[in-house]
Design a protein around this motif. Structure first.
Motif, mmCIF file in Angstrom:
data_model
loop_
_atom_site.group_PDB
_atom_site.id
_atom_site.type_symbol
_atom_site.label_atom_id
_atom_site.label_comp_id
_atom_site.label_asym_id
_atom_site.label_seq_id
_atom_site.Cartn_x
_atom_site.Cartn_y
_atom_site.Cartn_z
ATOM 1 N N GLU A 189 2.521 33.555 -22.408
ATOM 2 C CA GLU A 189 2.672 33.476 -20.942
ATOM 3 C C GLU A 189 1.685 34.418 -20.267
ATOM 4 O O GLU A 189 0.981 34.058 -19.322
ATOM 5 N N GLY A 190 1.659 35.630 -20.843
ATOM 6 C CA GLY A 190 0.794 36.659 -20.271
ATOM 7 C C GLY A 190 -0.665 36.251 -20.312
ATOM 8 O O GLY A 190 -1.407 36.386 -19.328
ATOM 9 N N ALA A 191 -1.083 35.748 -21.466
ATOM 10 C CA ALA A 191 -2.477 35.333 -21.622
ATOM 11 C C ALA A 191 -2.814 34.252 -20.608
ATOM 12 O O ALA A 191 -3.873 34.259 -19.984
ATOM 13 N N ARG A 192 -1.861 33.334 -20.461
ATOM 14 C CA ARG A 192 -2.100 32.240 -19.531
ATOM 15 C C ARG A 192 -2.238 32.780 -18.110
ATOM 16 O O ARG A 192 -3.122 32.378 -17.360
ATOM 17 N N ALA A 193 -1.326 33.708 -17.784
ATOM 18 C CA ALA A 193 -1.355 34.306 -16.451
ATOM 19 C C ALA A 193 -2.684 35.031 -16.221
ATOM 20 O O ALA A 193 -3.235 35.040 -15.123
ATOM 21 N N ALA A 194 -3.216 35.609 -17.313
ATOM 22 C CA ALA A 194 -4.481 36.341 -17.199
ATOM 23 C C ALA A 194 -5.674 35.395 -17.109
ATOM 24 O O ALA A 194 -6.824 35.831 -17.056
ATOM 25 N N GLY A 195 -5.400 34.087 -17.201
ATOM 26 C CA GLY A 195 -6.476 33.125 -16.997
ATOM 27 C C GLY A 195 -7.134 32.624 -18.263
ATOM 28 O O GLY A 195 -8.210 32.043 -18.217
ATOM 29 N N ALA A 196 -6.520 32.829 -19.427
ATOM 30 C CA ALA A 196 -7.104 32.342 -20.674
ATOM 31 C C ALA A 196 -7.034 30.817 -20.719
ATOM 32 O O ALA A 196 -6.025 30.223 -20.314
ATOM 33 N N GLY A 197 -8.090 30.221 -21.179
ATOM 34 C CA GLY A 197 -8.123 28.758 -21.293
ATOM 35 C C GLY A 197 -7.295 28.279 -22.468
ATOM 36 O O GLY A 197 -6.852 29.084 -23.298
ATOM 37 N N ARG A 198 -7.114 26.962 -22.545
ATOM 38 C CA ARG A 198 -6.236 26.463 -23.601
ATOM 39 C C ARG A 198 -6.815 26.702 -24.994
ATOM 40 O O ARG A 198 -6.096 26.937 -25.943
ATOM 41 N N TRP A 199 -8.133 26.591 -25.149
ATOM 42 C CA TRP A 199 -8.736 26.808 -26.464
ATOM 43 C C TRP A 199 -8.543 28.260 -26.903
ATOM 44 O O TRP A 199 -8.255 28.539 -28.053
ATOM 45 N N ARG A 200 -8.743 29.145 -25.927
ATOM 46 C CA ARG A 200 -8.591 30.558 -26.237
ATOM 47 C C ARG A 200 -7.155 30.852 -26.668
ATOM 48 O O ARG A 200 -6.909 31.557 -27.642
ATOM 49 N N TYR A 205 -4.415 33.257 -29.861
ATOM 50 C CA TYR A 205 -3.023 33.743 -29.820
ATOM 51 C C TYR A 205 -2.075 32.969 -30.724
ATOM 52 O O TYR A 205 -1.197 33.540 -31.343
ATOM 53 N N VAL A 206 -2.263 31.661 -30.767
ATOM 54 C CA VAL A 206 -1.309 30.867 -31.557
ATOM 55 C C VAL A 206 -1.681 30.884 -33.047
ATOM 56 O O VAL A 206 -0.870 31.224 -33.906
ATOM 57 N N LEU A 207 -2.931 30.542 -33.333
ATOM 58 C CA LEU A 207 -3.350 30.366 -34.717
ATOM 59 C C LEU A 207 -3.053 31.573 -35.608
ATOM 60 O O LEU A 207 -2.456 31.412 -36.683
ATOM 61 N N PRO A 208 -3.453 32.775 -35.210
ATOM 62 C CA PRO A 208 -3.196 33.908 -36.104
ATOM 63 C C PRO A 208 -1.711 34.100 -36.398
ATOM 64 O O PRO A 208 -1.340 34.580 -37.472
ATOM 65 N N ASN A 209 -0.883 33.689 -35.489
ATOM 66 C CA ASN A 209 0.537 33.915 -35.682
ATOM 67 C C ASN A 209 1.240 32.865 -36.526
ATOM 68 O O ASN A 209 2.408 33.020 -36.865
ATOM 69 N N ILE A 210 0.537 31.806 -36.779
ATOM 70 C CA ILE A 210 1.164 30.797 -37.642
ATOM 71 C C ILE A 210 0.470 30.752 -39.001
ATOM 72 O O ILE A 210 0.800 29.941 -39.856
ATOM 73 N N ALA A 211 -0.483 31.637 -39.212
ATOM 74 C CA ALA A 211 -1.316 31.599 -40.421
ATOM 75 C C ALA A 211 -0.495 31.687 -41.706
ATOM 76 O O ALA A 211 -0.802 31.028 -42.699
ATOM 77 N N VAL A 212 0.555 32.490 -41.673
ATOM 78 C CA VAL A 212 1.332 32.711 -42.887
ATOM 79 C C VAL A 212 1.891 31.399 -43.430
ATOM 80 O O VAL A 212 1.713 31.050 -44.608
ATOM 81 N N ALA A 213 2.523 30.653 -42.561
ATOM 82 C CA ALA A 213 3.105 29.381 -42.981
ATOM 83 C C ALA A 213 2.024 28.468 -43.526
ATOM 84 O O ALA A 213 2.207 27.767 -44.540
ATOM 85 N N VAL A 214 0.861 28.487 -42.880
ATOM 86 C CA VAL A 214 -0.226 27.612 -43.298
ATOM 87 C C VAL A 214 -0.759 28.023 -44.673
ATOM 88 O O VAL A 214 -1.005 27.174 -45.537
#
Lengths: 298, 540
Positions: A189-200, A205-214
């Motif tokens: 939410e915060g990143a989005r509020a700060a203006g980060a684009g969807r790719w960013r 933010y998302v990818l590193p946090n799901i790396a373990v499962a992958v």
């Protein structure tokens, strides 16, 4: 399953990435099964990487008498063309690892992208992607791989592509779940509020946090990919003669099973050990990486 | 298991009375020199070594290595199909076990001139439904076979037949457009040549049912499972056949056939060289081996460079080591062959001459020839192969060939494709290969090994043209005198061997396993079983 782990992500992300490798190594060393798995994987990886140095003979040359039983000159005997079985198994490791790595990479790229977009956009995109994934899940894996490899023509390249395509839905699923959870986190939410684009957002933010499962899924798929390649090659749709692959060795040796059992015994053993090794490593990785399991183990 | 086939069975075999033996032997015109010797085996009761006099009756289970798919004798090109109907349908002539052409539905024939054949049909022959076999049936069959719009797949075997005339109920006259020496063999091979009953097409389903004149009636055909044959009691060749009932179990896997022979659950099976090796030490089994008319070849595409250059083809021929290929790709069970398959009557070039003169293995000379022809080191070669059929020869031979060619600087790229793709790639006008590995299945005439591929005007002659060969082939196929014909084929084969339009490798072997108590069976170099089964009987 992933909520707790991801909850720690906001503050722990950067730190874990830096100390991750070393920490992981130590954790694995304490994990007895992990050591066996890692050892086997390392052994086969070494065979694959250093095949030209290790193999006693050229795996394609046919200088020796055919169907020699194991002896000091040919530790695992010779095949129906007089080729050294040990050398072929060593070179076969190259094929297996190549297939494992490339096809899992394809599956990861395809499935991961699908899962990530699906979990990020939700709604119609999600519904569409997940139904597609359902359809692919509905087919028996091997049949689907054979169909794709059959249409594309037999070669090791198409075999890897076919395995990659068929394995992608599992990655879509594995990626989508945690993505959904991460997307609800405040830092996103915060990143989005700060203006980060969807790719960013997706990549940073998302990818590193799901790396373990992958990572865990990739290890498990790696072993089944080796098995699938053996199956395809057994059926004549994978590695083409005269190049050695454990599957083709099994397939060709099958008719000699009674006269020259070493032709099927050793490639079969190689497949079994490699798959076992990767699976054990995968299990250990899951134990070590999953905080919930780690806590309960402690 | 093994012990049961010994004394006990022999005792049963020897039980019938001597008078009966004598009677049967006399009926068959067989001497009694070998009969009735007595043996005492330790404490076991004295056992009569049975006479070689056939004993009728009994039921036997045989393995069929492939499903016939269809039993229609006219529309089918599958050899498995011939193996399915050969015991039930007959033609005017037949092959005996040694490939001699013998009378069948025609008792005799005469040739008043080079283009007329008069066949005198056997009298008193009955169809399996009880009706009488006559000249009308022959005329009906050839009405279908010769009809250009009809369904016959092997019409070309009869392409020189102009007319079929019914002279009377038991006489048929065939007129040919030109002298046509392959005619008698064209009947015997049973390719679109089995005689069917008048009106057969409308009377019954020819795919799964048979009304024939042969020694066995088809009682039941369950696709992919079995064919059940029962003895035709009205057979013209009485006392043949001997067995009352034969069940052909379709067993496509050799493992199953080997296990079946070991367990005595089947009496007969076709084997590969590996199967034979596995059963070699088994007691109670007889293994029969002989050359098979199945000629493995490497077909060269002469429409492409550099293979259009005869020097390059000769170099390939010198670089191929046929002995190694037979050892590795045929498991040693093969004999080198020239253009006409070794073992095919008396038409072939003797293997001794081939090895001495035409098939010398000399990689150094090959390299020299290639260099002279300007072929660069590492010249690629597209080798097309299908892994299906041919008892595993094709892929194995490709691997051996690649290794052999590497030694003379040719880089063979093996392209393995499924049969459908293979057929498309090798057919005109595609011809997409440098070399393709293939095989000639049994033919009824020497012409069958040569005409399609080497007569320059044929669609399948992929770039080969030699006017001298054309002329000889044309003359040979219309020369009736056997000695003159033989001389022509001798000459044309040696021209071909010098031109190397293909690499003829070898013929393989017919290998069959039978329980010891199966007697009287004889192998055919065509892998046909009709003659053998008709003469087989059980000594138990």
């Amino acid at each position: 399953m992933t909520g707790e782990r991801e909850a720690r992500g906001a503050d722990g992300m950067g730190r874990r990435r830096r100390s991750g490798a070393a920490g992981l190594g130590f954790a694995l060393l304490r994990h007895r099964v992990g050591i066996v798995g890692a050892g086997l994987v390392l052994l086969f990886a070494l065979l694959a990487a250093a095949a030209p140095l290790i193999a006693p003979y050229n795996p394609l040359a046919q200088p020796a008498p055919r169907l020699l039983p194991p002896s000091p000159a040919h530790l695992l005997g010779t095949d129906e063309f007089g080729r050294d079985v040990l050398s072929r198994i060593i070179y076969g490791a190259q094929v297996s690892f190549q297939v494992g790595i490339v096809s899992v990479a394809i599956a990861l790229l395809l499935g991961g992208t699908l899962g990530l977009t699906s979990g990020y956009y939700l709604g119609a995109v999600d519904a569409l992607v997940m139904r597609l994934v359902d359809v692919m899940f509905a087919f028996p894996t091997v049949i689907l791989i054979i169909a794709i490899a059959g249409v594309l023509g037999p070669s090791i390249g198409t075999a890897m592509l076919a395995i990659g395509i068929v394995y992608s839905p599992i990655f879509a699923r594995v990626v989508r779940g945690p993505t959904l959870a991460v997307m609800r986190q405040q830092y996103v939410e915060g990143a989005r509020a700060a203006g980060a684009g969807r790719w960013r957002i997706m990549l940073r933010y998302v990818l590193p946090n799901i790396a373990v499962a992958v990572i865990v899924q990739a290890t498990l798929s790696f072993s089944t990919a080796i098995l699938s390649e053996a199956t395809l090659s057994f059926l004549g749709l994978g590695a083409q003669p005269p190049y050695p692959s454990w599957g083709t060795m099994l397939s060709a040796g099958r008719q000699y099973m009674e006269l020259a059992p070493w032709l099927v015994l050793y490639p079969g053993l190689a497949i079994a050990l490699a798959v076992l090794g990767v699976n054990l490593l995968g299990d250990a990785l899951r134990d070590v990486l999953d905080p919930r399991l780690r806590r309960s183990a402690a | 298991m093994e012990s049961t086939s010994g004394p006990a069975d022999s005792a049963r075999g020897g039980r019938f009375p001597r008078r009966e033996l004598l009677g049967r032997a006399a009926a068959l015109g067989v001497g009694l020199g070998t009969s009735g010797a007595l043996l005492a085996l330790g404490d076991a009761p004295a056992v009569a070594v049975p006479a070689a006099t056939p004993r009728p009756g009994g039921r036997s289970i045989w393995a069929a290595e492939s499903d016939p798919v269809s039993l229609n004798p006219i529309t089918n090109s599958l050899f498995a199909s011939v193996q399915g109907f050969e015991h039930c349908y007959e033609s005017l002539t037949a092959y005996d076990a040694k490939m001699n052409i013998v009378p069948a539905l025609a008792q005799s024939w005469e040739t008043p001139n080079e283009t007329t054949y008069i066949f005198h049909l056997r009298r008193g022959v009955r169809w399996h439904d009880g009706t009488e076999f006559t000249a009308d049936d022959v005329a009906y069959t050839f009405g279908i076979v010769l009809d250009p719009k009809g369904p016959a797949v092997y019409r070309s075997n009869f392409d020189q037949v102009d007319k079929v005339q019914v002279v009377d109920k038991h006489t048929v006259k065939l007129l040919t457009k030109a002298p046509f020496p392959p005619l008698l063999g064209a009947f015997a091979i049973l390719r679109s040549s089995a005689i069917v009953q008048k009106g057969a097409l409308d009377k019954y389903n020819m795919e799964t049912q048979i009304v024939g004149t042969g020694p066995y009636r088809l009682a039941e055909y369950v696709p992919k499972s079995y064919l059940r044959l029962v003895r035709n009691r009205d057979y013209w060749g009485k006392p043949l056949p001997y067995l009352d009932e034969v069940l052909f179990k379709i067993m496509t896997e050799e493992d199953a056939r080997v296990a079946g022979l070991r367990a005595r659950s089947i009496d007969y099976a076709f084997l590969t060289p590996l199967g034979e090796q596995r059963l070699r030490s088994e007691r109670g089994l007889t293994i029969l081996k002989g050359p098979r008319i199945f000629l493995y070849v490497f077909q060269i595409n002469m429409l492409r460079k550099p293979w259009s250059d005869v020097r390059v083809r000769r170099a390939l021929n010198l670089a191929v080591d046929r002995r190694e290929m037979i050892a590795k790709a045929l498991n040693g069970a093969g004999t080198v062959s020239g253009p006409i398959a070794t073992g095919f009557g008396h038409w072939f070039v003797p293997p001794a001459e081939l090895e001495r003169k035409w098939y010398v293995h000399d990689p150094e000379e090959a390299k020299r020839l290639l260099k002279g022809a300007g072929v660069p080191e590492g010249q690629p070669l597209d080798l097309l192969v299908t892994p299906f059929g041919g008892s595993g020869f094709y892929t194995a031979a490709a691997v051996v060939f690649k290794e052999q060619m590497q030694k003379v600087g040719i880089d063979v790229k093996i392209r393995q494709v499924e049969p459908g793709v293979f057929d498309k790639e090798i057919s005109p006008p595609t011809f997409n290969y440098d070399i393709q590995i293939n095989a000639f299945t049994p033919r009824h005439d020497p012409d069958g090994f040569l005409w399609n591929r080497f007569y320059s005007k044929n669609a399948y002659a992929d770039g080969y043209s030699n006017p001298k060969v054309d002329d000889l082939l044309l003359r040979a196929r219309t020369t009736v005198n056997p000695a003159q014909r033989k001389a022509l084929y001798d000459e044309v084969q040696r021209l071909l061997l010098a031109d190397v339009p293909m690499l003829w490798i070898a013929v393989d072997q017919v290998i069959e396993g039978l329980q010891d108590y199966v007697q009287g069976y004889q192998q055919s170099p065509f892998t046909r079983r009709d003659w053998g089964l008709k003469h087989a009987w059980l000594q138990k």
